[in-house]
Design a protein around this motif. Structure first.
Motif, short mmCIF file in Angstrom:
data_model
loop_
_atom_site.label_atom_id
_atom_site.label_comp_id
_atom_site.label_asym_id
_atom_site.label_seq_id
_atom_site.Cartn_x
_atom_site.Cartn_y
_atom_site.Cartn_z
N GLN A 19 2.31 -2.35 8.34
CA GLN A 19 2.28 -1.54 7.12
C GLN A 19 2.43 -0.04 7.41
O GLN A 19 2.98 0.70 6.60
CB GLN A 19 0.95 -1.77 6.38
N ASN A 20 1.95 0.39 8.57
CA ASN A 20 1.82 1.83 8.79
C ASN A 20 2.67 2.44 9.89
O ASN A 20 2.68 3.66 10.05
CB ASN A 20 0.35 2.17 9.09
N THR B 162 14.49 -7.80 9.37
CA THR B 162 14.22 -6.73 10.32
C THR B 162 15.02 -6.90 11.61
O THR B 162 14.89 -6.11 12.53
CB THR B 162 12.71 -6.66 10.66
N ARG C 159 20.92 -1.48 4.88
CA ARG C 159 20.96 -0.03 4.73
C ARG C 159 22.40 0.50 4.57
O ARG C 159 22.62 1.69 4.46
CB ARG C 159 20.31 0.65 5.94
N GLU D 267 14.10 3.05 10.58
CA GLU D 267 14.46 2.35 9.33
C GLU D 267 13.67 1.05 9.17
O GLU D 267 13.29 0.68 8.07
CB GLU D 267 15.96 2.04 9.30
N ASN E 169 10.30 1.93 7.95
CA ASN E 169 10.39 2.28 6.52
C ASN E 169 10.50 1.05 5.64
O ASN E 169 9.86 0.93 4.60
CB ASN E 169 11.63 3.16 6.26
N TYR E 170 11.36 0.13 6.11
CA TYR E 170 11.58 -1.09 5.34
C TYR E 170 10.29 -1.89 5.23
O TYR E 170 9.90 -2.33 4.14
CB TYR E 170 12.70 -1.92 5.97
N HIS F 178 7.25 -0.85 5.56
CA HIS F 178 6.31 -0.08 4.73
C HIS F 178 6.57 -0.34 3.25
O HIS F 178 5.65 -0.57 2.47
CB HIS F 178 6.46 1.41 5.07
N SER F 179 7.86 -0.33 2.87
CA SER F 179 8.19 -0.52 1.46
C SER F 179 7.90 -1.95 0.99
O SER F 179 7.58 -2.18 -0.16
CB SER F 179 9.67 -0.19 1.20
N GLN F 180 8.02 -2.92 1.91
CA GLN F 180 7.80 -4.31 1.53
C GLN F 180 6.32 -4.71 1.57
O GLN F 180 5.93 -5.66 0.90
CB GLN F 180 8.58 -5.24 2.48
N LYS G 71 3.49 -2.85 0.78
CA LYS G 71 2.73 -1.74 0.19
C LYS G 71 1.24 -2.07 0.18
O LYS G 71 0.84 -3.20 0.02
CB LYS G 71 3.22 -1.48 -1.24
N ASP H 61 -1.05 -2.07 -1.80
CA ASP H 61 -1.81 -2.34 -3.03
C ASP H 61 -2.64 -3.60 -2.83
O ASP H 61 -2.24 -4.52 -2.17
CB ASP H 61 -0.87 -2.50 -4.23
#
Lengths: 171, 358
Positions: free
Chosen positions: B276-277, B317, B326, B338, B341-342, B344-346, B348, B350
């Protein structure tokens, strides 16, 4: 640290940069030797060269026999037994007939058997001699064209067309 | 273009459904076949190869009722696109990297793939999600019959289907099951399992052919012998041993849950947290961590992520997939950024996972 491939002590620490991303490997001397010599193993290839060398060891005692076997050439595709031994791949379907006796011990060694018991073509086992002849004719055609013997080339072309014309009904 | 559409989808083998799909990713059968009227690939001229390709394409699309197959000219593809097909297991690495006329035919669901001019003239492959070798055999047997009605295969009454390499002669069949065995790796029992499989003539490989653990604890178990046993016997040979492997993996997972609970929770939640990070991450590390997360989901330690999502992350990935998604060519460093980033976006933050609340 233990070897990634077996339980022995890992003494080789290899960083492989040949692939797309870097790959770190920790291997014992035996596994490292195998890895460095063969590189990445392809799907089916690994066993054949090992088996071949084991298989042909007894023959090496009679060097003449081996030399004679190596010189044998398939009349259809022109591959020699030596070329097969080097590359581990045969040249055409007829090699299984032409080198039949020479391949038999290899098949027994790899498969523990030399008799197919599975599926057969639905249309029955057709005589594929004329198809084999096509392989030979096309090769001959290439040779005579290279020698610029166009008269013979046109004769061979006619033979090829005739066989192709009478080939198995595909509809 | 068709490949760009594919990048956004998941192929059959990553659907994450089917029997035993917590441990068995996919079942795969491939048949090696050659045309009777051409030499094997190594003795083919450029013209032979081109003729084989066009004959197969013409006969199969026009006459064999295989209209739902899409033919892709592999020789014509960019390196990146070829690698993309390798990552999806639709072509082999050898097929991607060789020279000369060659093609692959695939169906919309990516269950079928038919390589033309690989090591043999034809390499037919059927994939199923989960453990379903019988289903895969029914499908590939039917496909093989349909192809055989249009093309004369090289077949010998005693030796069966003739192949370029004598190790494939007879049935020409390779049966493989792709299994995810993280707990056997963690408990260091994996080599023991491999050795016992080798004793019964089965072969074990990593996901993309490599023999290392680096590829996310995925292993392919397949038959070695192709001659002297019927197709059904070969399927049983692999199919009978997979439940035993599954049982070992489940026992190893139980052991980790019961005896090493704190270590296991720590490993799973650290893996999830890193994914995640991270600011930059290699594809090997991603595979390694996703493997831990996948096991964590199966053991109920992570509640906000599903198996199909993780399977999708495994493939997306990969280097070529990432670049396709991309829409640009990236070098290794750029990809590592990248990729992070990917992920991280997937993934999240929450809701948060149960593991990280522990």
């Amino acid at each position: 640290m233990k070897c990634q491939k077996c339980q022995k002590q890992a003494t080789f620490h290899i960083t492989d940069l040949t692939g797309d991303d870097l790959l770190a490997l920790h291997l014992c001397p035996d596994c490292a030797k195998g890895y460095l010599e063969t590189g990445e193993s392809s799907e089916d290839a690994p066993v054949i060269s090992d088996v071949m060398s084991k298989q042909l060891k007894p023959l090496e005692q009679t060097a003449d026999d081996l030399r004679e076997l190596d010189a044998k050439e398939c009349p259809i595709c022109g591959i020699s037994f030596y070329e097969f031994r080097q590359g581990g791949r045969l040249g055409c379907p007829h090699d299984y007939v032409f080198f039949g006796e020479d391949l038999d011990p290899l098949l027994i060694n790899v498969h523990g058997d030399n008799q197919h018991v599975g599926k057969q073509p639905k249309r029955g086992i057709t005589d594929t001699e004329s198809q084999t002849e096509l392989i030979r004719l096309r090769r001959q055609m290439k040779e005579v064209v290279e020698q610029e013997d166009y008269e013979q080339a046109s004769q061979i072309r006619d033979q090829i067309r005739q066989i192709e014309g009478e080939g198995p009904a595909s509809e | 273009m068709i490949l760009d559409d594919m990048a956004g989808r998941c192929g059959e083998w990553l659907k994450g459904c089917g029997p035993e799909s917590d441990i068995v990713m996919s079942s795969r059968i491939r048949l090696a076949r050659n045309l009777a009227d051409y030499p094997f690939i190594r003795r083919c001229t450029d013209i032979d190869r081109a003729n084989i390709e066009s004959t197969v394409r013409e006969r199969l699309t026009n006459k064999a009722k295989l209209k739902d197959l899409t033919f892709i000219d592999v020789a014509d593809l960019q390196t990146l696109d070829r690698q993309f097909l390798v990552e999806r297991q639709l072509i082999s690495r050898e097929h991607a990297n060789s020279d000369g006329a060659r093609a692959v035919a695939i169906d919309q669901q990516e269950r079928l793939s038919l390589m033309v001019n690989e090591e043999d003239h034809l390499r037919i492959q059927v994939m199923k999600s989960g453990l379903d070798l019988v289903g895969a055999w029914d499908q590939i047997n039917d496909l093989d019959d349909r192809i055989e009605s249009q093309l004369t295969y090289a077949f010998h009454p005693k030796l069966g289907y003739l192949t370029a390499c004598p190790t494939n002669v007879g049935t020409g069949m390779r049966v493989s099951v792709l299994v995810h065995l993280p707990a056997l790796v963690i408990t260091q029992q994996i080599e023991k399992v491999f050795r016992s499989l080798q004793k019964i003539n089965l072969v074990v490989r990593g996901l993309y052919g490599e023999g290392t653990q680096a590829m996310g604890d995925f292993y392919q178990v397949s038959n070695q012998i192709t001659l002297g046993k019927s197709e059904n016997d070969l399927i049983d040979q692999v199919g009978d041993v997979i439940p035993v492997v599954i049982d070992y993996e489940r026992k190893a997972r139980d052991f980790l849950i019961n005896e090493k609970q704190n270590d296991l929770f720590e490993q799973v939640s650290r893996a999830y947290g890193t994914l995640q990070n991270a600011q930059q991450i290699s594809s090997e590390e991603t595979m390694f961590l996703l493997s831990r997360v996948r096991m964590g989901i199966n053991l109920g330690l992570i509640g906000d992520l599903e198996i199909p999502e993780v399977n999708q992350l495994f493939i997306r990935t990969q280097p070529a997939h990432l670049q396709k998604l991309r829409h640009s060519e990236l070098d290794t460093d750029q990809r590592n950024v990248e990729r992070a980033n990917y992920l991280h976006s997937q993934l999240k933050l929450d809701g948060g996972s149960e593991a990280s609340n522990n």
